[in-house]
Design a protein around this motif. Structure first.
Motif, mmCIF file in Angstrom:
data_model
loop_
_atom_site.group_PDB
_atom_site.id
_atom_site.type_symbol
_atom_site.label_atom_id
_atom_site.label_comp_id
_atom_site.label_asym_id
_atom_site.label_seq_id
_atom_site.Cartn_x
_atom_site.Cartn_y
_atom_site.Cartn_z
ATOM 1 N N ASP A 1 7.947 2.772 -15.103
ATOM 2 C CA ASP A 1 7.820 3.761 -15.477
ATOM 3 C C ASP A 1 5.983 4.285 -15.655
ATOM 4 O OD1 ASP A 1 10.584 4.151 -14.674
ATOM 5 O OD2 ASP A 1 10.922 4.249 -16.983
ATOM 6 N N VAL A 2 5.465 3.072 -16.701
ATOM 7 C CA VAL A 2 4.003 3.216 -16.291
ATOM 8 C C VAL A 2 2.904 3.355 -15.046
ATOM 9 C CG1 VAL A 2 1.773 1.680 -16.918
ATOM 10 C CG2 VAL A 2 3.966 1.904 -18.537
ATOM 11 N N PHE A 3 3.357 3.100 -14.087
ATOM 12 C CA PHE A 3 2.823 3.338 -12.523
ATOM 13 C C PHE A 3 3.319 4.464 -12.580
ATOM 14 C CE2 PHE A 3 2.623 2.851 -8.244
ATOM 15 C CZ PHE A 3 1.348 2.671 -7.959
ATOM 16 N N THR A 4 4.743 4.931 -12.674
ATOM 17 C CA THR A 4 4.793 6.554 -11.988
ATOM 18 C C THR A 4 4.314 7.888 -12.677
ATOM 19 O OG1 THR A 4 7.018 5.431 -11.078
ATOM 20 C CG2 THR A 4 6.948 8.000 -11.521
ATOM 21 N N PHE A 5 4.487 7.396 -13.694
ATOM 22 C CA PHE A 5 3.744 8.471 -14.295
ATOM 23 C C PHE A 5 1.969 8.483 -15.447
ATOM 24 C CE2 PHE A 5 7.088 8.020 -18.074
ATOM 25 C CZ PHE A 5 7.864 9.040 -17.480
ATOM 26 N N SER A 6 1.792 7.018 -14.312
ATOM 27 C CA SER A 6 0.271 7.643 -14.327
ATOM 28 C C SER A 6 -0.720 7.914 -12.750
ATOM 29 C CB SER A 6 -0.491 6.015 -14.077
ATOM 30 O OG SER A 6 -0.288 5.677 -15.051
ATOM 31 N N LEU B 1 -5.533 4.558 -5.259
ATOM 32 C CA LEU B 1 -5.784 3.441 -5.119
ATOM 33 C C LEU B 1 -6.343 2.801 -6.637
ATOM 34 C CD1 LEU B 1 -6.558 1.511 -2.643
ATOM 35 C CD2 LEU B 1 -8.907 2.586 -3.227
ATOM 36 N N PHE B 2 -6.884 3.708 -7.201
ATOM 37 C CA PHE B 2 -7.473 3.237 -9.126
ATOM 38 C C PHE B 2 -5.924 2.701 -9.660
ATOM 39 C CE2 PHE B 2 -11.522 6.178 -8.553
ATOM 40 C CZ PHE B 2 -11.871 5.759 -7.485
ATOM 41 N N VAL B 3 -5.334 3.920 -9.373
ATOM 42 C CA VAL B 3 -3.755 2.659 -10.455
ATOM 43 C C VAL B 3 -3.394 2.610 -9.770
ATOM 44 C CG1 VAL B 3 -2.164 4.416 -11.570
ATOM 45 C CG2 VAL B 3 -4.110 5.676 -11.573
ATOM 46 N N ALA B 4 -3.293 1.887 -8.557
ATOM 47 C CA ALA B 4 -2.660 0.657 -7.835
ATOM 48 C C ALA B 4 -3.659 -0.484 -7.943
ATOM 49 C CB ALA B 4 -2.651 0.711 -6.563
ATOM 50 N N ASN B 5 -4.666 -0.643 -8.046
ATOM 51 C CA ASN B 5 -5.707 -1.450 -8.481
ATOM 52 C C ASN B 5 -5.313 -2.497 -9.443
ATOM 53 O OD1 ASN B 5 -7.330 -1.273 -5.652
ATOM 54 N ND2 ASN B 5 -9.239 -0.206 -6.401
ATOM 55 N N ILE C 1 0.106 3.333 -2.775
ATOM 56 C CA ILE C 1 1.412 3.395 -4.091
ATOM 57 C C ILE C 1 1.983 2.339 -3.463
ATOM 58 C CG2 ILE C 1 2.483 5.260 -4.669
ATOM 59 C CD1 ILE C 1 0.328 7.261 -3.774
ATOM 60 N N PHE C 2 2.662 2.596 -2.165
ATOM 61 C CA PHE C 2 3.997 1.965 -1.526
ATOM 62 C C PHE C 2 3.970 0.399 -1.509
ATOM 63 C CE2 PHE C 2 3.923 5.644 0.846
ATOM 64 C CZ PHE C 2 5.105 6.145 0.490
ATOM 65 N N SER C 3 3.040 -0.375 -1.723
ATOM 66 C CA SER C 3 2.131 -2.072 -2.193
ATOM 67 C C SER C 3 2.742 -1.605 -3.543
ATOM 68 C CB SER C 3 0.722 -2.423 -2.259
ATOM 69 O OG SER C 3 1.010 -2.123 -0.516
ATOM 70 N N ALA C 4 2.407 -1.081 -4.524
ATOM 71 C CA ALA C 4 2.072 -1.987 -6.258
ATOM 72 C C ALA C 4 3.089 -1.201 -6.721
ATOM 73 C CB ALA C 4 1.734 -0.801 -6.711
ATOM 74 N N LYS D 1 6.449 -2.067 -4.819
ATOM 75 C CA LYS D 1 7.142 -2.841 -4.121
ATOM 76 C C LYS D 1 7.121 -4.676 -4.796
ATOM 77 C CE LYS D 1 7.257 -5.893 0.157
ATOM 78 N NZ LYS D 1 7.453 -5.723 1.380
ATOM 79 N N LEU D 2 5.852 -4.879 -5.466
ATOM 80 C CA LEU D 2 5.425 -5.690 -6.496
ATOM 81 C C LEU D 2 5.868 -6.142 -7.660
ATOM 82 C CD1 LEU D 2 3.441 -7.805 -7.292
ATOM 83 C CD2 LEU D 2 1.580 -6.380 -7.498
ATOM 84 N N ILE D 3 6.161 -4.798 -8.903
ATOM 85 C CA ILE D 3 6.716 -3.991 -9.728
ATOM 86 C C ILE D 3 8.308 -4.562 -9.446
ATOM 87 C CG2 ILE D 3 6.798 -2.606 -11.692
ATOM 88 C CD1 ILE D 3 4.490 -0.743 -10.767
ATOM 89 N N ASP D 4 8.713 -4.144 -8.726
ATOM 90 C CA ASP D 4 9.831 -4.373 -8.495
ATOM 91 C C ASP D 4 10.365 -5.934 -8.247
ATOM 92 O OD1 ASP D 4 10.668 -1.932 -8.955
ATOM 93 O OD2 ASP D 4 10.850 -0.986 -6.543
ATOM 94 N N ALA D 5 9.528 -6.759 -7.595
ATOM 95 C CA ALA D 5 9.239 -7.738 -7.091
ATOM 96 C C ALA D 5 9.110 -8.556 -8.530
ATOM 97 C CB ALA D 5 8.160 -8.426 -6.213
ATOM 98 N N ILE D 6 8.393 -8.601 -8.799
ATOM 99 C CA ILE D 6 8.395 -9.708 -10.890
ATOM 100 C C ILE D 6 9.976 -8.952 -11.215
ATOM 101 C CG2 ILE D 6 6.410 -9.255 -12.100
ATOM 102 C CD1 ILE D 6 4.013 -9.012 -10.729
ATOM 103 N N GLY D 7 9.611 -7.482 -11.719
ATOM 104 C CA GLY D 7 10.829 -7.324 -12.374
ATOM 105 C C GLY D 7 12.021 -7.995 -12.001
ATOM 106 N N GLU D 8 12.421 -8.415 -10.948
ATOM 107 C CA GLU D 8 13.184 -9.527 -10.764
ATOM 108 C C GLU D 8 13.366 -10.654 -10.589
ATOM 109 O OE1 GLU D 8 13.678 -8.824 -6.476
ATOM 110 O OE2 GLU D 8 14.366 -6.988 -6.470
#
Length: 482
Positions: A338-343, A396-400, A456-459, A461-468
């Motif tokens: 949610d942090v990433f989406t709102f950002s 790109l900044f937010v994803a970084n 955007i898509f890579s970030a 995917k990473l958040i979901d993978a770590i959450g699991e």
């Protein structure tokens, strides 16, 4: 996240009593701020404070250009443009090191491991000092060759060299100030992190008025103003980290050696990530130099105007890391997502507002900087037609920030270097060949579109993978671990 050093639980007794006293005295020793409450409110609060501080220092840089532009000497403005391309590289290294500080300190605080956060903050400052001193020494002996490499020559080169000889020795001071600000953001103290840059910018602007306008010291006055401002920034940052939050301790060589690998694992790719835009910026400076000092002067003005106009986005990218980091430490995958989406949504809104302002005021902006002819045309063209493409740079900044905080800084490195090379060089070459200086500016912006989308898509995917992969935390928030 790689751990540096052993994990030793602190239990009971006198130490426990001291921890309780510390909790009542210091806000930063309380429960992590970002693991509960409204995420959008956290994002806007951190971004608002950060934006005010960042925009203040960007305004200070812009003031340098403004006061120098009133001297009606395009060579001076162009000289600052050339010098800034090199300083951008050096500053990017300091920012990369501060990212490592955020990526380690924020999760430690989020997991309730305050003693470890204190130790990491201390070693972050030491490593930033060591690295920046080495860089300053190397740059000092390479000033003229670097300026020639990016296209400076004649009087413009001489002026740029004078500017750099004054400011390069202050790079360690700036690196320490940036690191202190990052630690303050990691602790959730957006206000004091803002003060670091806000008061530095105020000092810079006041001294510009005195040294450039009143005494007529020109480019030397601009450099001295920045030098003193950096000292002020470092002092304020150290006060907040050391006195207010007690996040600096006596340095120890043993713990420094233990923590260095964890820092380098993040800092090395983070530094490479932040160098990439500097390299791309240097190439654009080189490409536009073929069209004369007027084009370089316009590029120098735009390079300082852009951070002011989009300062909220730069601040947002700095706010995302601590918020994601604390929730990463608290093992809250949905809040991380949610942090990433709102950002991203906040970033898009900021971009739209900035575009509207730049488009409406394009001619007035050019007039303020005494830009005429080709310089004016380039500034107006960028403000009206190219500025909305900054939304992809913002993505790109937010994803970084997400990549760095979640222990995948190499993702940021790959995307940023792709943006600085494949997303810059061919587009700038083609743009310059067919459309001249406006084509150079357009190529630089258009080339970043694909990389923003991929980020955007890579970030996500990473958040979901770590959450699991999360399991219930071994140490609940508030349980002290070294």
């Amino acid at each position: 996240m790689q751990k540096a050093g052993p994990n030793l639980a602190v239990q009971g007794g006198k130490k426990g009593t001291m921890n309780n006293i510390e909790t009542t005295r210091r806000p930063s020793a309380q429960a992590p701020r970002f693991v509960t409450g409204s995420l959008l409110r956290h994002i806007l609060t951190m971004t608002g404070a950060g934006a005010l501080g960042l925009m203040a220092i960007f305004v200070g840089d812009l003031a340098n250009i403004y006061f120098l532009s009133r001297l009606n000497d395009e060579a001076i403005v162009a000289a600052v443009g050339y010098a800034s391309s090199i300083l951008f590289f050096a500053t990017s290294v300091g920012i990369g090191l501060s990212i490592a500080a955020t990526s380690l300190v924020a999760p430690a605080l989020g997991a309730g491991r305050r003693m470890r956060a204190r130790r990491l903050a201390t070693n972050a400052h030491l490593l930033a000092l060591i690295a920046s001193v080495l860089i300053a020494v190397v740059l000092w002996f390479a000033i003229e060759p670097l300026l020639e490499l990016i296209g400076a020559s004649g009087r413009t080169l001489d002026l740029a060299a004078v500017y750099l000889r004054i400011l390069v020795p202050t790079l360690p001071v700036l690196a320490l100030a940036i690191t202190s600000s990052a630690v303050l953001r990691s602790a959730g103290d957006a206000r004091r992190a803002m003060f670091v840059t806000l008061f530095g910018a105020i000092v810079n602007t006041i001294l510009d008025l005195i040294l450039i306008v009143h005494f007529g010291f020109g480019i030397e006055g601009a450099a001295v103003s920045s030098l003193i401002a950096r000292l002020v920034m470092m002092g304020i940052g150290f006060y907040g980290v050391m006195i207010v939050h007690d996040l600096l301790s006596r340095p120890k060589s043993a713990t420094l050696m233990q923590d260095a690998p964890a820092f380098l694992q993040i800092a090395a790719p983070a530094v490479l990530t932040n160098i990439a835009p500097a390299i791309g910026n240097g190439y654009v400076t080189y490409a536009i130099a073929a069209y004369g000092d007027a084009a370089v002067a316009a590029w120098a003005i735009l390079a300082r105007l852009t951070p002011v106009a989009f300062g909220a986005i730069y601040a947002l990218s700095g706010a995302v890391g601590p918020i994601i980091g604390q929730n990463f430490g608290a093992r809250s995958p949905q809040r991380m997502r949610d942090v990433f989406t709102f950002s991203l949504l906040t970033m898009a809104a900021f971009t739209g507002i900035a575009w509207f302002g730049l488009g409406v005021l394009a001619n007035e902006i050019a007039a303020v900087f005494n830009a005429g002819g080709e310089a004016r045309e380039l500034i107006v063209f960028f403000c009206r037609w190219l500025s909305p493409l900054f939304v992809f740079m913002g993505a790109l900044f937010v994803a970084n920030a997400a990549f760095n905080t979640l222990g995948r800084p190499h993702f940021s490195t790959m995307l940023n270097w792709g943006r600085a090379t494949l997303g810059t060089v061919p587009f700038v070459l083609l743009g310059g060949r067919f459309f001249g200086a406006p084509g150079v500016l357009a190529g630089n912006m258009v080339g970043g579109v694909a990389f923003g989308i991929v980020a955007i898509f890579s970030a996500y995917k990473l958040i979901d993978a770590i959450g699991e992969t999360f399991k219930p935390p071994e140490n609940p928030v508030g349980h002290e671990v070294v």
